[in-house]
Every structure is written in structure tokens, then in C-alpha cells.
Design an enzyme around this catalytic site. Structure first.
Site, PDB file in Angstrom:
ATOM      1  N   LYS A 282      36.208  82.728  49.468  1.00  0.00           N
ATOM      2  CA  LYS A 282      36.320  82.635  50.922  1.00  0.00           C
ATOM      3  C   LYS A 282      36.952  83.919  51.449  1.00  0.00           C
ATOM      4  CE  LYS A 282      36.810  78.557  53.525  1.00  0.00           C
ATOM      5  NZ  LYS A 282      37.304  77.214  53.832  1.00  0.00           N
ATOM      6  N   GLU A 369      36.514  60.445  55.048  1.00  0.00           N
ATOM      7  CA  GLU A 369      37.109  59.675  56.141  1.00  0.00           C
ATOM      8  C   GLU A 369      37.043  58.171  55.882  1.00  0.00           C
ATOM      9  OE1 GLU A 369      35.142  62.295  56.517  1.00  0.00           O
ATOM     10  OE2 GLU A 369      36.364  63.711  57.673  1.00  0.00           O
ATOM     11  N   ARG A 397      32.809  58.650  61.296  1.00  0.00           N
ATOM     12  CA  ARG A 397      32.210  58.352  59.995  1.00  0.00           C
ATOM     13  C   ARG A 397      32.771  57.057  59.394  1.00  0.00           C
ATOM     14  NH1 ARG A 397      30.706  63.087  56.087  1.00  0.00           N
ATOM     15  NH2 ARG A 397      29.123  63.248  57.685  1.00  0.00           N
TER      16      ARG A 397
HETATM   17  C1  LIG Z   1      33.103  64.781  58.107  1.00  0.00           C
HETATM   18  C2  LIG Z   1      33.907  66.037  58.313  1.00  0.00           C
HETATM   19  N1  LIG Z   1      35.231  66.023  58.062  1.00  0.00           N
HETATM   20  C3  LIG Z   1      35.960  67.140  58.241  1.00  0.00           C
HETATM   21  C4  LIG Z   1      35.372  68.299  58.669  1.00  0.00           C
HETATM   22  C5  LIG Z   1      36.204  69.534  58.944  1.00  0.00           C
HETATM   23  N2  LIG Z   1      35.817  70.629  58.044  1.00  0.00           N
HETATM   24  C6  LIG Z   1      35.004  71.626  58.420  1.00  0.00           C
HETATM   25  S1  LIG Z   1      34.687  72.698  57.205  1.00  0.00           S
HETATM   26  C7  LIG Z   1      35.681  71.861  56.133  1.00  0.00           C
HETATM   27  C8  LIG Z   1      35.858  72.350  54.752  1.00  0.00           C
HETATM   28  C9  LIG Z   1      34.555  72.420  54.037  1.00  0.00           C
HETATM   29  O1  LIG Z   1      34.787  72.868  52.747  1.00  0.00           O
HETATM   30  P1  LIG Z   1      33.579  73.247  51.807  1.00  0.00           P
HETATM   31  O2  LIG Z   1      32.543  72.202  51.883  1.00  0.00           O
HETATM   32  O3  LIG Z   1      34.112  73.575  50.475  1.00  0.00           O
HETATM   33  O4  LIG Z   1      32.965  74.538  52.518  1.00  0.00           O
HETATM   34  P2  LIG Z   1      33.603  76.022  52.634  1.00  0.00           P
HETATM   35  O5  LIG Z   1      34.263  76.086  53.975  1.00  0.00           O
HETATM   36  O6  LIG Z   1      34.556  76.203  51.519  1.00  0.00           O
HETATM   37  O7  LIG Z   1      32.434  76.909  52.568  1.00  0.00           O
HETATM   38  C10 LIG Z   1      36.241  70.742  56.732  1.00  0.00           C
HETATM   39  C11 LIG Z   1      37.170  69.804  56.104  1.00  0.00           C
HETATM   40  C12 LIG Z   1      33.981  68.260  58.920  1.00  0.00           C
HETATM   41  N3  LIG Z   1      33.325  69.331  59.372  1.00  0.00           N
HETATM   42  N4  LIG Z   1      33.277  67.141  58.725  1.00  0.00           N
END
Ligand SMILES: Cc1ncc(C[n+]2csc(CCOP(=O)(O)OP(=O)(O)O)c2C)c(N)n1
Length: 625
Positions: A282, A369, A397
Site C-alpha cells: 500500500k 458487519e 449489510r
Molecule cells: C462492507 C464494507 N465495510 C467497510 C468498508 C470500508 N473499507 C473501505 S476499503 C477497506 C479496506 C479494504 O481492504 P482490502 O480489501 O485489503 O483492500 P486494500 O485497501 O488493501 O487494497 C474498508 C474496511 C467498505 N468499503 N465496505
């Protein structure tokens, strides 16, 4: 200064002639454009910088005008937007003039779904892949999902199914060991162990050799069957998703365009459910984001000053998020039953502060969630007082858990529903416009919305004392500097803040500020209004409502929530049930149509929820009364 490669790329077709070295140079130019743009507009910086090489390689290896590409969440689609004909509009990212920060089919045929919630990509991609299979199109469908989203129930449900199909689906696992914070849970630990597995490079030679010897056009599925053993050699032995029925390959260095291209070319030729594990960092290429990816996940505008990166003035202390968790921590000091839960959002919900103070009473369950809510039910049944800090949009969700595990059991779970209302630049996927509607009908729920910090403190105390399910909603905004009233909070009771005779405004939560401002403006013009803070969307204060209607020619109801099923609906139902004159009641709520990315202030203005807009509406009502 060499010529810009990026300026010559107007569609993915323009990548065709480029080799790995040029693609790596192009990735550098894209990274610079992303960093420069986010510095001005804000946005999801760290995740986007991590997938630049992967995006370039995907568009070089596949033809997504016929193949299919789905990004999980979609917060990492900036390079994809830049490569798919939106370079100019990207410079106005997240503003009404420019592109949204998430995929949007209204912008480009290369965006297949409007997304913003985590974990859905493998399901939707599998649906696409099965449709393509039915049409015999030969297209490959690719889903790119992060290690954080992979742990969500939805993603695992999709993987559970994918292995049972013969769909031509490629899942790219973008593993950077981070959700917003470090990824939690067993899958994360498993993937960390997988980091020690031999790289894809060392394993692939044999399968490549087999594939190269195949006659063109032969069915690869058949060939794979014949050369099954050779393929077996190339897959990751004992990969957990092999057991699900997907062929698993990797890991590949996600910042090495050449290695990615080779792996993707191999993947292209295997028409079966398969997973390629890619390692990325990242924030890659921008030191501050690489060093502190959580802080740079959703970045505010920033600039370089004397060699240091500085962001816009830190206003965190004044946010609802900060105030809510400060009150919670205060109460938790003396009530050991209070525990807090987040679904992968310790920073966003402010609960990190609770976690630091009470590490043993804090649970981060990952992007899950449904589990967060059901876990809270269990903790409550076990005698604790769980508080779930969650964004309104993500609580959607867990609707069934709200019903089945909390409401049906009448359990004392408190939901701190953050980002309730319009959220600004993140746009339609992130607005918290439906929480009143999806909780109001659940038996036993109390729904509160504070106008100021004093109201919030009173509500939280009551919620924790009262037992039963409670939700307290507050917006992505700052808390009013001073409280509007000193009247103690009582369940289902509104508070009258000022009295007039020409009309009344019954405002819920954050809209009280606009109501008070409007009344102030109009008083100066000789139009004196009553203003009440509703405090509760459920139960509605029927007595206060009846008085407002009886004593004024009109009552205007305000809410930062969608109209259908919202607070205004509750007020009308209550009035009808109590024999109160409903024709005097008027409503301002957010329209049902999608509210596109823009600043929250602009969105509130468009919805008629600023002081100015409310004053104008009040004048119209008075003129007609
Ligand atoms: C259902 C849901 N819960 C929480 C979020 C908030 N959120 C956005 S990005 C993220 C992290 C995602 O991590 P990852 O899938 O590893 O992707 P990266 O950002 O590392 O590329 C979260 C928790 C979301 N978008 N959707």
C-alpha cells in the site's frame, strides 16, 4: 525530460505495443498523476498507489472491452480510470466536474458496477462469468480483491460457489497485509505464512512448457485434464482455496510489471476458476503513504512544505466521531460491562481511542458487519453492554442480524451509527441515507439523533442504562460549538428550542443547526418560528407534534435521510394515528435519486437542508398559509 507516455494513452488499446520496460515507465507516470491529483482533491491514496503496476498489466494482458474486470470495493480504481479514457476528468476527481472516486458505469463501459462496499466482487464477477459462459463468448472475467475484503462473509460465500462451477473466472488476490489497518483474523495469518511460499516464477516453467505445446484453439480445459499433473506442479501446494476447487497460483511481485504480465498471460490460458496471489505494498512509491498506509488510506488534500508533507489543518477534535467516542470512553471508565466492536474501521469510527484505553474490551472483527452485529448479540446475552461503532452505509449489510439476533431477542446492543446522512465526496455508495428506514420497523429499537454534544451524552447514557436495542445516528460533520438546550434527554421526548407563532420546524439531529439558523434569519425579518429538536426518530414525540400542529399554521419536518420510510414518514404515521392534522405537515428530506459526489455542504444545499434553504422554504410556507 523524456516524452510522456501517458499522454499517448487514450484507451487500453494504446497499451498493445508496449513492452514491460515501457509499461513500468507508464506506471511511474500514472503514480505521479494520482499523487498530484489526490494532493489537491483528497481521495484513497495508499490503495491506489499499490495497484498501479497490476492495473497496467491487467489492461495490457486482457482486452476489457470484451473480457470483464470487477474491482472489489472500487476504491483502488484510479489507474483503471486513467487508462480507460478518463485521464482529463481524473484531475477533477471527486468533484462534480470530474470522475467519482469509485467505479461507475455512467462514466465508462469499462466500469461494470457502481461499487464502494467490500467483498462483493467475486460474486458479481462469478455471475458475469457464468453469463459469458452461457453466451459462449470466450471472455475471461477478472475480480481483483484485497486481503481485507477476502475475509468478509460475502467473498467466502462466492469462493465456496466458484470452485463448483466451470466458470472462466480469475480472482486476483491483491495481498498488501492491510485492510485500512493491518488485516485481522485467521485468513490474514494464513496469507502471511504463504508469503514464505516459493514465488510463482520458480514453479511456473513446467506448466508454461505444457501450455506452449498446445495447438492453438484447443480447449484448454481438455488439455489441462491431459496435463493435469504438470499443472499441479505449478499451483501452490495446499493452498486453502485449492480445497475450494480453484486452481491457485503465486505469489507474484505486484510491482514487477514483467512478472505480472507473464503470470497474467499464463492465467489467460486457463479457462477455469483460478486465483492468482499478488503481493503489493500500500502506498508504493510515495514514502509517507508507504510508511503509514492507514493514515493515507483516505487522504485529505496535502502539500509539501519545507521538505515535509502537511495535510489540511487537523480538525479531528471537533468531529462527531471524536465527540461520540470521547463520551463512550468516559462512560466505560466506570462501567466495566461496556465493550466496543468495529468491523475493520478502528480509525474511521474513532474506536481506536477506546482500543488504546481498553484493549481487552475491544474487538476488531475485520470487514464482517454481519458477524459484528451477531457477536454483539452474544456479548449482550452474556451480560456485557456491547457498543458497535459502524457507518450507516455498512450497517446495511447486517440487516438480518439487526432483526434476528438483536431485535428478536430484545438485547441491549447500542449502535453508534456514524456517517449518517450525506457524506460528501465519496458519493452514493457511502451516504448514510437509509438507517432510519431499515431500523424503524424493527421491534423494540429506539432510534436517536443528537443535535449537539449534550444531547449525544444524554442519549448514550440512557441507551446503556435502558437495555434493549438502540441506535444513535450522527453525521460526517463537526459538532456544534455549543449546545442548543439544557433540557435533559428523555426517551421519545423532543425539546423545544425557541418559540414563535408563524410556523414550526421539527428538526432531527444534525438538521437542527439549519433550523436554528433559518429561524434566526427570519426573526430578523419579523417572521418568528418555533424550533424543536426531535431527538428521537423512534418513538416519535406525539404530544410535542400535536402541540406544534395545533399552535402553528404549518410544521416543517427536517431530516438528513432519504424521504421514504424516514423520520418524516414516522411523523406522518404518528400524526395520522393520533388524529393530528397531517395536511399542515411538510417535509424536507434527501431525494430518492442518487446524490452524486460533491462536498457535503453542496449536497445539503441541493437537498434543501441548509439554513438558507430552510429559511426560503419557511417563507414559502408562510406565504401560502
Ligand atoms: C462492507 C464494507 N465495510 C467497510 C468498508 C470500508 N473499507 C473501505 S476499503 C477497506 C479496506 C479494504 O481492504 P482490502 O480489501 O485489503 O483492500 P486494500 O485497501 O488493501 O487494497 C474498508 C474496511 C467498505 N468499503 N465496505
Amino acid at each position: 525530460m523524456p516524452d510522456s507516455l501517458l499522454e499517448k494513452i487514450n484507451s487500453p488499446a494504446d497499451l498493445r505495443g508496449l513492452g514491460a520496460a515501457d509499461l513500468a515507465r507508464l506506471a511511474g507516470e500514472i503514480r505521479a498523476l494520482i499523487t498530484k491529483t489526490v494532493a489537491v482533491r483528497g481521495g484513497h491514496l495508499a490503495s491506489n498507489l499499490g495497484v498501479v503496476e497490476l492495473t497496467v498489466a491487467l489492461h495490457r494482458a486482457f482486452d476489457f472491452s470484451r473480457d470483464r474486470l470487477v474491482w472489489d470495493v472500487g476504491h483502488q480504481c484510479y489507474a483503471h480510470k486513467i487508462l480507460t479514457g478518463r485521464r482529463a476528468a481524473f484531475e477533477d476527481l471527486r468533484t462534480p466536474k470530474g470522475v467519482s472516486g469509485f467505479p461507475s458505469p455512467t462514466e465508462s463501459p469499462y466500469d461494470l458496477f457502481r461499487t464502494g462496499h467490500a467483498g462483493a466482487s467475486i460474486s458479481t464477477a462469478l455471475g458475469l462469468a457464468l453469463a459469458e459462459k452461457a453466451a459462449h463468448s470466450g471472455a475471461t472475467t477478472v475480480a481483483v480483491i484485497g486481503d481485507g475484503a477476502l475475509g468478509s462473509g460475502l467473498a467466502l460465500e462466492a469462493l465456496n460457489h466458484a470452485g463448483d462451477t466451470r466458470a472462466n473466472i480469475l480472482v486476483i488476490l491483491n495481498d498488501n497485509q492491510m485492510a485500512i489497518s493491518p488485516t485481522v483474523g485467521g485468513i490474514a495469518r494464513y496469507l502471511t505464512r504463504m508469503r514464505a511460499a516459493p514465488a510463482y516464477d520458480n514453479l511456473k516453467a513446467e506448466v508454461r512448457d505444457v501450455l506452449d505445446r498446445l495447438p492453438m484453439g484447443d480447449s484448454l480445459a481438455k488439455a489441462i485434464h491431459v496435463f493435469k499433473d504438470a499443472v499441479k506442479e505449478a499451483v501452490v501446494p495446499d493452498h486453502v482455496f485449492e480445497r475450494f476447487g480453484l486452481r491457485c497460483f503465486g505469489p507474484v511481485d505486484g510491482h514487477d510489471v514483467g512478472a505480472l504480465l507473464e503470470a497474467l498471460e499464463d492465467m489467460k490460458r486457463l479457462e477455469m476458476p483460478r486465483l492468482l496471489h499478488v503481493h503489493t505494498c500500500k502506498g508504493f512509491g510515495f514514502a509517507p503513504a508507504a510508511e503509514e498506509p492507514a493514515a493515507w488510506h483516505s487522504a485529505r488534500p496535502f502539500k509539501e512544505h519545507n521538505g515535509r508533507i502537511v495535510t489540511d489543518a487537523d480538525a479531528e477534535e471537533t468531529t462527531w466521531t471524536h465527540a461520540a467516542v470521547a463520551e463512550l470512553v468516559g462512560l466505560a471508565e466506570s462501567d466495566r460491562r461496556i465493550v466496543a466492536i468495529t468491523a475493520a474501521m478502528p480509525e474511521g469510527t474513532g474506536l481506536l481511542r477506546f482500543a488504546h484505553r481498553f484493549p481487552d474490551r475491544f474487538f476488531d472483527v475485520g470487514i464482517c458487519e454481519e458477524h459484528a452485529v451477531a457477536l454483539a448479540a452474544g456479548l449482550a446475552r452474556g451480560g456485557l453492554r456491547p457498543v458497535v461503532g459502524i457507518y450507516s452505509t455498512f450497517l446495511q449489510r447486517a440487516y438480518d442480524q439487526l432483526f434476528h439476533d438483536v431485535a428478536l431477542q430484545a438485547l441491549p446492543v447500542v449502535f453508534l451509527v456514524d456517517r449518517a446522512g450525506l457524506v460528501g465526496a465519496d458519493g452514493p455508495t457511502h451516504h448514510g441515507l437509509y438507517d432510519i428506514a431499515y431500523m424503524r420497523h424493527l421491534p423494540g429499537f429506539t432510534l436517536a439523533a443528537p443535535a449537539d454534544r449534550g444531547e449525544f451524552a444524554g442519549m448514550l447514557r440512557l441507551a446503556l442504562e435502558a437495555g434493549g436495542p438502540w441506535a444513535i445516528r450522527y453525521p460526517r460533520d463537526s459538532v456544534p460549538e455549543s449546545d442548543f438546550s439544557r433540557e435533559p434527554v428523555a426517551v421519545g421526548r423532543a425539546a423545544v428550542l425557541r418559540r414563535g407563532r408563524k410556523g414550526a420546524i421539527l428538526a432531527l439531529g444534525s438538521t437542527v443547526s439549519a433550523a436554528v439558523e433559518a429561524a434566526g434569519r427570519l426573526a430578523a425579518e419579523g417572521l418568528d418560528l418555533t424550533v424543536a429538536s426531535a431527538r428521537f426518530a423512534k418513538p416519535v414525540d406525539g404530544e410535542c407534534l400535536a402541540n406544534l400542529v395545533a399552535e402553528h399554521p404549518w410544521v416543517l419536518v427536517l431530516e438528513d435521510h432519504t424521504g421514504p420510510g424516514g423520520f418524516g414518514s414516522a411523523v406522518l404515521e404518528s400524526a395520522a394515528a393520533g388524529g393530528v392534522e397531517t395536511r399542515k405537515i411538510h417535509r424536507v428530506a434527501v431525494a430518492e435519486t442518487l446524490v452524486e459526489h460533491a462536498g457535503r455542504a453542496a449536497q445539503l444545499a441541493a437537498a434543501g437542508l441548509t439554513g438558507e434553504a430552510v429559511a426560503a422554504r419557511a417563507k414559502t410556507l408562510s406565504a401560502g398559509a
